[in-house]
Design a protein around this motif. Structure first.
Motif, short mmCIF file in Angstrom:
data_model
loop_
_atom_site.label_atom_id
_atom_site.label_comp_id
_atom_site.label_asym_id
_atom_site.label_seq_id
_atom_site.Cartn_x
_atom_site.Cartn_y
_atom_site.Cartn_z
N GLY A 35 43.70 52.90 45.54
CA GLY A 35 44.50 51.71 45.87
C GLY A 35 44.18 50.51 45.01
N ARG A 36 44.73 49.38 45.37
CA ARG A 36 44.53 48.14 44.63
C ARG A 36 43.24 47.42 45.04
N LYS A 37 42.81 47.65 46.26
CA LYS A 37 41.62 46.96 46.77
C LYS A 37 40.40 47.35 45.94
N ILE A 38 39.53 46.39 45.72
CA ILE A 38 38.30 46.63 44.98
C ILE A 38 37.12 46.44 45.94
N LEU A 39 36.20 47.40 45.91
CA LEU A 39 34.96 47.28 46.66
C LEU A 39 33.81 47.32 45.66
N TYR A 40 32.91 46.37 45.78
CA TYR A 40 31.76 46.24 44.89
C TYR A 40 30.58 46.97 45.50
N LEU A 41 29.78 47.61 44.65
CA LEU A 41 28.63 48.39 45.08
C LEU A 41 27.38 47.53 44.94
N TRP A 42 26.90 46.99 46.05
CA TRP A 42 25.84 45.99 46.02
C TRP A 42 24.57 46.48 45.33
N GLU A 43 24.09 47.65 45.65
CA GLU A 43 22.82 48.12 45.10
C GLU A 43 22.87 48.23 43.58
N ARG A 44 23.99 48.67 43.03
CA ARG A 44 24.13 48.76 41.56
C ARG A 44 24.16 47.37 40.93
N ILE A 45 24.84 46.43 41.56
CA ILE A 45 24.91 45.06 41.04
C ILE A 45 23.55 44.39 41.10
N GLU A 46 22.87 44.57 42.23
CA GLU A 46 21.54 43.99 42.38
C GLU A 46 20.58 44.54 41.32
N GLU A 47 20.65 45.83 41.08
CA GLU A 47 19.80 46.47 40.07
C GLU A 47 20.05 45.86 38.68
N GLU A 48 21.30 45.64 38.34
CA GLU A 48 21.64 45.04 37.05
C GLU A 48 21.14 43.59 36.96
N MET A 49 21.25 42.86 38.05
CA MET A 49 20.79 41.47 38.04
C MET A 49 19.29 41.40 37.82
N LEU A 50 18.55 42.32 38.42
CA LEU A 50 17.09 42.31 38.32
C LEU A 50 16.59 42.89 37.01
N ASN A 51 17.24 43.94 36.51
CA ASN A 51 16.75 44.66 35.34
C ASN A 51 17.57 44.46 34.07
N GLY A 52 18.77 43.93 34.19
CA GLY A 52 19.65 43.79 33.04
C GLY A 52 20.45 45.05 32.80
N VAL A 53 21.51 44.91 32.04
CA VAL A 53 22.38 46.03 31.74
C VAL A 53 21.80 46.82 30.57
N SER A 54 21.76 48.13 30.73
CA SER A 54 21.30 49.02 29.65
C SER A 54 22.27 50.19 29.55
N LEU A 55 22.22 50.91 28.46
CA LEU A 55 23.08 52.08 28.31
C LEU A 55 22.82 53.12 29.39
N ASN A 56 21.55 53.28 29.78
CA ASN A 56 21.22 54.25 30.83
C ASN A 56 21.82 53.87 32.16
N SER A 57 21.92 52.58 32.45
CA SER A 57 22.46 52.16 33.74
C SER A 57 23.97 52.32 33.80
N LEU A 58 24.63 52.47 32.65
CA LEU A 58 26.08 52.63 32.65
C LEU A 58 26.53 54.06 32.82
N THR A 59 25.61 55.01 32.79
CA THR A 59 25.96 56.40 33.01
C THR A 59 26.09 56.62 34.51
N VAL A 60 27.11 57.35 34.88
CA VAL A 60 27.36 57.62 36.29
C VAL A 60 26.52 58.81 36.70
N SER A 61 25.67 58.59 37.70
CA SER A 61 24.83 59.68 38.18
C SER A 61 25.57 60.49 39.23
N THR A 62 25.29 61.79 39.27
CA THR A 62 25.96 62.65 40.24
C THR A 62 24.98 63.18 41.26
#
Length: 70
Positions: free
Chosen positions: A43-70
Motif C-alpha cells: 500500500g501507500r502507507k509507510i511504516l518505519y523500522l525503529w531498531e534499524r533506524i536507531e542502529e544507523e543513528m548510533l553506528n552510522g550507515v555502512s554497506l553492511n548495514s544496507l544488506t537485507v538480512s533473512t
C-alpha cells in the motif's frame, strides 16, 4: 528480534525531526526502503523500522548495514 513499526509522526516525535524533514531529506537518502521502512501489504502507507533506524543513528550507515538480512 522484535521490530517496532512506527508512523512518520511517531518517528518524528522520537528522533526530534520534523515530519517534512524526514520525508524530503532523510527518506531515500539516509533511510532506505526495505532497510529502514516498508510499505505494508503493497500500500501507500509507510511504516518505519525503529531498531534499524536507531542502529544507523548510533553506528552510522555502512554497506553492511544496507544488506537485507533473512
Amino acid at each position: 528480534m522484535d521490530i517496532t513499526y512506527m508512523t512518520i509522526f511517531e518517528l518524528s516525535e522520537r528522533i526530534k525531526y520534523d515530519q517534512r524533514t524526514i520525508r524530503e531529506q532523510l527518506k531515500d537518502s539516509v533511510l532506505f526502503e526495505g532497510v529502514h521502512y516498508i510499505h505494508p501489504f503493497g500500500g501507500r502507507k509507510i511504516l518505519y523500522l525503529w531498531e534499524r533506524i536507531e542502529e544507523e543513528m548510533l553506528n552510522g550507515v555502512s554497506l553492511n548495514s544496507l544488506t537485507v538480512s533473512t
